[in-house]
Write an enzyme that holds these catalytic residues in place. Structure first.
Site, PDB file in Angstrom:
ATOM      1  N   HIS A  74       0.860  -1.187   0.000  1.00 41.90           N
ATOM      2  CA  HIS A  74       0.000   0.000   0.000  1.00 41.90           C
ATOM      3  C   HIS A  74       0.896   1.237   0.000  1.00 41.90           C
ATOM      4  O   HIS A  74       1.499   1.563   1.024  1.00 41.90           O
ATOM      5  CB  HIS A  74      -0.885  -0.083   1.266  1.00 41.90           C
ATOM      6  CG  HIS A  74      -1.776   1.096   1.484  1.00 41.90           C
ATOM      7  ND1 HIS A  74      -2.479   1.272   2.661  1.00 41.90           N
ATOM      8  CD2 HIS A  74      -2.105   2.155   0.694  1.00 41.90           C
ATOM      9  CE1 HIS A  74      -3.185   2.395   2.577  1.00 41.90           C
ATOM     10  NE2 HIS A  74      -2.966   2.940   1.405  1.00 41.90           N
ATOM     11  N   MET A  90       1.562   4.923   0.207  1.00 40.96           N
ATOM     12  CA  MET A  90       1.029   6.231   0.636  1.00 40.96           C
ATOM     13  C   MET A  90       2.134   7.236   0.400  1.00 40.96           C
ATOM     14  O   MET A  90       2.733   7.795   1.327  1.00 40.96           O
ATOM     15  CB  MET A  90       0.626   6.159   2.117  1.00 40.96           C
ATOM     16  CG  MET A  90      -0.624   5.319   2.329  1.00 40.96           C
ATOM     17  SD  MET A  90      -0.867   4.823   4.052  1.00 40.96           S
ATOM     18  CE  MET A  90       0.062   3.295   4.039  1.00 40.96           C
ATOM     19  N   MET A 117     -10.327   3.298   2.375  1.00 40.52           N
ATOM     20  CA  MET A 117      -9.725   3.686   3.661  1.00 40.52           C
ATOM     21  C   MET A 117     -10.840   4.050   4.640  1.00 40.52           C
ATOM     22  O   MET A 117     -11.683   4.901   4.344  1.00 40.52           O
ATOM     23  CB  MET A 117      -8.809   4.904   3.494  1.00 40.52           C
ATOM     24  CG  MET A 117      -7.505   4.680   2.746  1.00 40.52           C
ATOM     25  SD  MET A 117      -6.436   3.380   3.387  1.00 40.52           S
ATOM     26  CE  MET A 117      -6.092   3.937   5.053  1.00 40.52           C
ATOM     27  N   GLY A 123      -1.922   7.054   7.522  1.00 40.30           N
ATOM     28  CA  GLY A 123      -0.745   7.584   8.212  1.00 40.30           C
ATOM     29  C   GLY A 123      -0.385   6.836   9.477  1.00 40.30           C
ATOM     30  O   GLY A 123       0.783   6.739   9.813  1.00 40.30           O
ATOM     31  N   PHE A 124      -1.377   6.297  10.151  1.00 45.38           N
ATOM     32  CA  PHE A 124      -1.109   5.665  11.448  1.00 45.38           C
ATOM     33  C   PHE A 124      -2.013   4.468  11.665  1.00 45.38           C
ATOM     34  O   PHE A 124      -3.153   4.445  11.205  1.00 45.38           O
ATOM     35  CB  PHE A 124      -1.352   6.671  12.590  1.00 45.38           C
ATOM     36  CG  PHE A 124      -0.538   7.911  12.461  1.00 45.38           C
ATOM     37  CD1 PHE A 124       0.799   7.935  12.876  1.00 45.38           C
ATOM     38  CD2 PHE A 124      -1.079   9.053  11.883  1.00 45.38           C
ATOM     39  CE1 PHE A 124       1.568   9.077  12.721  1.00 45.38           C
ATOM     40  CE2 PHE A 124      -0.317  10.201  11.724  1.00 45.38           C
ATOM     41  CZ  PHE A 124       1.013  10.213  12.151  1.00 45.38           C
ATOM     42  N   GLY A 148      -8.214   0.186   8.036  1.00 41.40           N
ATOM     43  CA  GLY A 148      -8.301   1.195   9.086  1.00 41.40           C
ATOM     44  C   GLY A 148      -9.398   0.889  10.087  1.00 41.40           C
ATOM     45  O   GLY A 148     -10.572   0.823   9.739  1.00 41.40           O
ATOM     46  N   GLY A 151      -4.284  -4.030  11.602  1.00 38.90           N
ATOM     47  CA  GLY A 151      -2.978  -3.905  12.247  1.00 38.90           C
ATOM     48  C   GLY A 151      -3.113  -4.159  13.725  1.00 38.90           C
ATOM     49  O   GLY A 151      -2.841  -5.248  14.233  1.00 38.90           O
ATOM     50  N   SER A 152      -3.588  -3.149  14.452  1.00 32.97           N
ATOM     51  CA  SER A 152      -3.643  -3.277  15.911  1.00 32.97           C
ATOM     52  C   SER A 152      -4.529  -4.433  16.350  1.00 32.97           C
ATOM     53  O   SER A 152      -4.202  -5.134  17.315  1.00 32.97           O
ATOM     54  CB  SER A 152      -4.067  -1.949  16.549  1.00 32.97           C
ATOM     55  OG  SER A 152      -5.067  -1.329  15.793  1.00 32.97           O
TER      56      SER A 152
END
Ligand code: DX5
Ligand code: ZN
Length: 232
Positions: free
Chosen positions: A70, A72, A141, A146-147, A178, A199-200
């Site tokens: 991905h 960015m 998204m 970004g995070f 996201g 992710g998390s």
């Protein structure tokens, strides 16, 4: 390989241990990851910096499934070849990352790599209408890029439903990225998504010495998602 719309879990290694990517990738694959999602950030298009092509090349031998890169970064076109040579199976690019998304997608496919287009939370589904035939995937998204660890933005659900209609029976994946958790995954899967980046929600509480936690986290997302698919 024929087109497969089964639910796929794509852990983002942005939430992995940055000192130990090889073992982290092996652990998530052994625990059932379908794809590996690599978040490339440039500190310009998004306010964070991550992996250049040499880092992605170093991940490659560890990835036995499918490496989804991905990007960015802006501009994106000058770097497509380098990320393809680093071993990406799929490269996704944001509409806003250059003046000519059509040309960008052509350039990705010209490298022999699958191509995806990315919609930011502020970009409508209609923006990809004229490039769908150049895409193997549309990425919606559900956070501003970004995070990791941000809150899911719910407008992505309606956007996914619109895209699903626009795509019809074409072999194009819809990926969500996201804030994906066992709570939000059913919403986007019911709307038509098939690839879930997390992710998390995958890495939380686990480690390479305790990888069963990754497995349990992925199973929780998958079961919630598959339940929504059956109900839809
Ligand atoms: C955000 C990245 C995501 C991110 C997802 O810019 O594109 O892939 O790592 O992280 P979570 O699942 O924690 O929201
Ligand atoms: Zn991502």
């Amino acid at each position: 390989m024929s087109f497969d719309r089964s639910i796929k879990i794509a852990p983002s290694i942005l939430s992995a241990d940055f000192a130990n990517f090889g073992e982290e990738i092996q652990a998530i694959e052994a625990q059932g990851a379908d794809w590996v999602h690599v978040d490339v950030m440039d500190g310009h298009f998004v306010p964070n910096l991550t992996f250049g092509p040499p880092a992605v090349k170093a991940f490659r031998p560890h990835v036995k499934t499918f490496m989804d890169v991905h990007l960015m970064i802006a501009p994106v076109d000058p770097y497509i070849e380098a990320y393809a040579e680093a071993g990406a199976d799929m490269i996704t690019a944001h509409i806003e990352a250059g003046p000519h998304i059509h040309r960008t997608l052509q350039a990705i496919r010209a490298q022999g790599v699958k191509a995806g287009v990315v919609l930011n939370p502020g970009t409508p589904a209609e923006a990809v209408a004229d490039v769908l035939d150049l895409c193997d995937m549309v990425l919606v998204m559900t956070v501003n890029p970004g995070f990791g660890g941000q809150k899911f933005i719910h407008s992505g659900v309606d956007k996914t439903r619109k895209l699903r209609q626009m795509i019809g029976d074409r072999p194009i994946h819809i990926q969500i990225d996201g804030g994906v958790t066992p709570e939000t995954a059913p919403l986007v899967v019911a709307a038509g998504a098939d690839v879930l980046v997390a992710g998390s929600a995958v890495f939380k509480g686990g480690s390479v010495s305790n990888p069963e936690v990754y497995g349990a986290n992925m199973r929780a997302i998958r079961e919630a998602a598959e339940g929504a698919r059956e109900a839809a």
